[in-house]
Design a protein around this motif. Structure first.
Motif, PDB file in Angstrom:
ATOM      1  N   GLU A 124      -0.902  47.817  23.360  1.00  0.00           N
ATOM      2  CA  GLU A 124      -1.740  48.049  22.173  1.00  0.00           C
ATOM      3  C   GLU A 124      -0.999  47.672  20.893  1.00  0.00           C
ATOM      4  OE1 GLU A 124      -4.646  51.698  23.573  1.00  0.00           O
ATOM      5  OE2 GLU A 124      -2.543  52.147  23.183  1.00  0.00           O
TER       6      GLU A 124
ATOM      7  N   LYS B 241      -1.010  43.975  20.684  1.00  0.00           N
ATOM      8  CA  LYS B 241      -2.336  43.495  20.276  1.00  0.00           C
ATOM      9  C   LYS B 241      -2.515  43.602  18.757  1.00  0.00           C
ATOM     10  CE  LYS B 241      -7.233  44.068  21.518  1.00  0.00           C
ATOM     11  NZ  LYS B 241      -7.894  44.333  20.244  1.00  0.00           N
TER      12      LYS B 241
ATOM     13  N   TYR C 231      -0.410  40.986  17.054  1.00  0.00           N
ATOM     14  CA  TYR C 231      -1.019  39.669  17.229  1.00  0.00           C
ATOM     15  C   TYR C 231      -2.183  39.477  16.247  1.00  0.00           C
ATOM     16  CZ  TYR C 231      -3.636  35.884  19.471  1.00  0.00           C
ATOM     17  OH  TYR C 231      -4.323  34.721  19.722  1.00  0.00           O
ATOM     18  N   GLU C 232      -3.024  40.509  16.148  1.00  0.00           N
ATOM     19  CA  GLU C 232      -4.194  40.427  15.257  1.00  0.00           C
ATOM     20  C   GLU C 232      -3.782  40.379  13.785  1.00  0.00           C
ATOM     21  OE1 GLU C 232      -6.578  43.741  16.495  1.00  0.00           O
ATOM     22  OE2 GLU C 232      -7.364  42.680  18.255  1.00  0.00           O
TER      23      GLU C 232
ATOM     24  N   LYS D 294      -1.760  39.076  30.339  1.00  0.00           N
ATOM     25  CA  LYS D 294      -1.753  39.497  28.941  1.00  0.00           C
ATOM     26  C   LYS D 294      -0.836  38.679  28.026  1.00  0.00           C
ATOM     27  CE  LYS D 294      -4.541  43.046  29.304  1.00  0.00           C
ATOM     28  NZ  LYS D 294      -5.844  43.073  28.622  1.00  0.00           N
TER      29      LYS D 294
ATOM     30  N   SER E  91      -2.507  35.791  26.006  1.00  0.00           N
ATOM     31  CA  SER E  91      -3.613  36.207  25.150  1.00  0.00           C
ATOM     32  C   SER E  91      -3.139  37.066  23.977  1.00  0.00           C
ATOM     33  CB  SER E  91      -4.665  36.964  25.963  1.00  0.00           C
ATOM     34  OG  SER E  91      -4.127  38.149  26.498  1.00  0.00           O
ATOM     35  N   LEU E  92      -2.030  37.800  24.149  1.00  0.00           N
ATOM     36  CA  LEU E  92      -1.538  38.662  23.068  1.00  0.00           C
ATOM     37  C   LEU E  92      -0.263  38.115  22.431  1.00  0.00           C
ATOM     38  CD1 LEU E  92      -2.072  42.217  24.589  1.00  0.00           C
ATOM     39  CD2 LEU E  92      -3.557  40.941  23.054  1.00  0.00           C
TER      40      LEU E  92
END
Length: 194
Positions: free
Chosen positions: A64, A67, A70-71, A92, A95-96
């Motif tokens: 988390e 994530k 990354y965002e 994962k 993608s992260l």
């Protein structure tokens, strides 16, 4: 310039050992956190070069935190550490934008190789875990020495002792001993040559 490193893990002993290992190998451990919420706050504020995150922590998990980083387009490279062997995690990293995944039981053996790979913008997934989860027989394939091990092989060929190599590379003697042991296994050498 020493890389700035951050560690987040709720286990009281593991971060202490990891911090000592990293500092012995010339990394600057600039912060620690016992949970994912504090880890995210620190990474957002300081943006260290590397962050070692326990997969399972109170509050936010390592995934988390990764994530959220990354965002937010945070440039810190995330390396996940865990005792678990969950196959879904292998999907994962890309993608992260997670840079590495190391099993805690093999952390000392694999961490320097992981950091070296990550520093070259690669992704490191522990082959020991992958071989158990996917059924791949990594152990049966010839393993190539890492760039660090090749460097040590050259020093050994020049007749340097473990202590001399450690002093030259500014690392602990036990780090060189571990590399020597890995070299012997990978090159299938007789133990007397170690």
């Amino acid at each position: 310039m020493r890389q700035k490193v951050f560690i987040a893990d709720d286990h009281p002993l593991f971060p202490k050992g990891l911090k000592g290992f990293l500092e012995e190998n010339n990394f600057d451990v600039i912060g620690e956190a016992p949970n994912g919420d504090l880890a995210l706050k620190f990474i957002q504020e300081i943006e260290p070069n590397l962050a070692f995150l326990d997969l399972d922590m109170p509050g936010m998990s390592g995934l988390e935190v990764a994530k959220m980083c990354y965002e937010s387009e945070i440039q810190t490279k995330i390396i996940l550490l865990t005792f678990h062997k969950k196959s879904y995690i292998y999907h994962k990293p890309k993608s992260l934008n997670i840079s590495g995944y190391v099993h805690k039981a093999f952390a000392v053996e694999e961490l320097l190789d992981c950091i070296e790979m990550v520093s070259k913008k690669g992704t490191y997934l522990s082959t020991r875990i992958l071989s158990e989860k996917t059924g791949l027989k990594f152990a049966e394939k010839p393993l190539k020495p890492t760039p660090s091990e090749i460097k040590i092989i050259r020093f050994i060929a020049d007749g340097l002792t473990t202590k001399e190599i450690a002093n030259t590379l500014f690392v602990a003697e036990r780090t060189i001993d571990k590399h020597r042991s890995n070299i012997v296994k990978k090159l299938d050498l007789d133990k007397k040559h170690n």
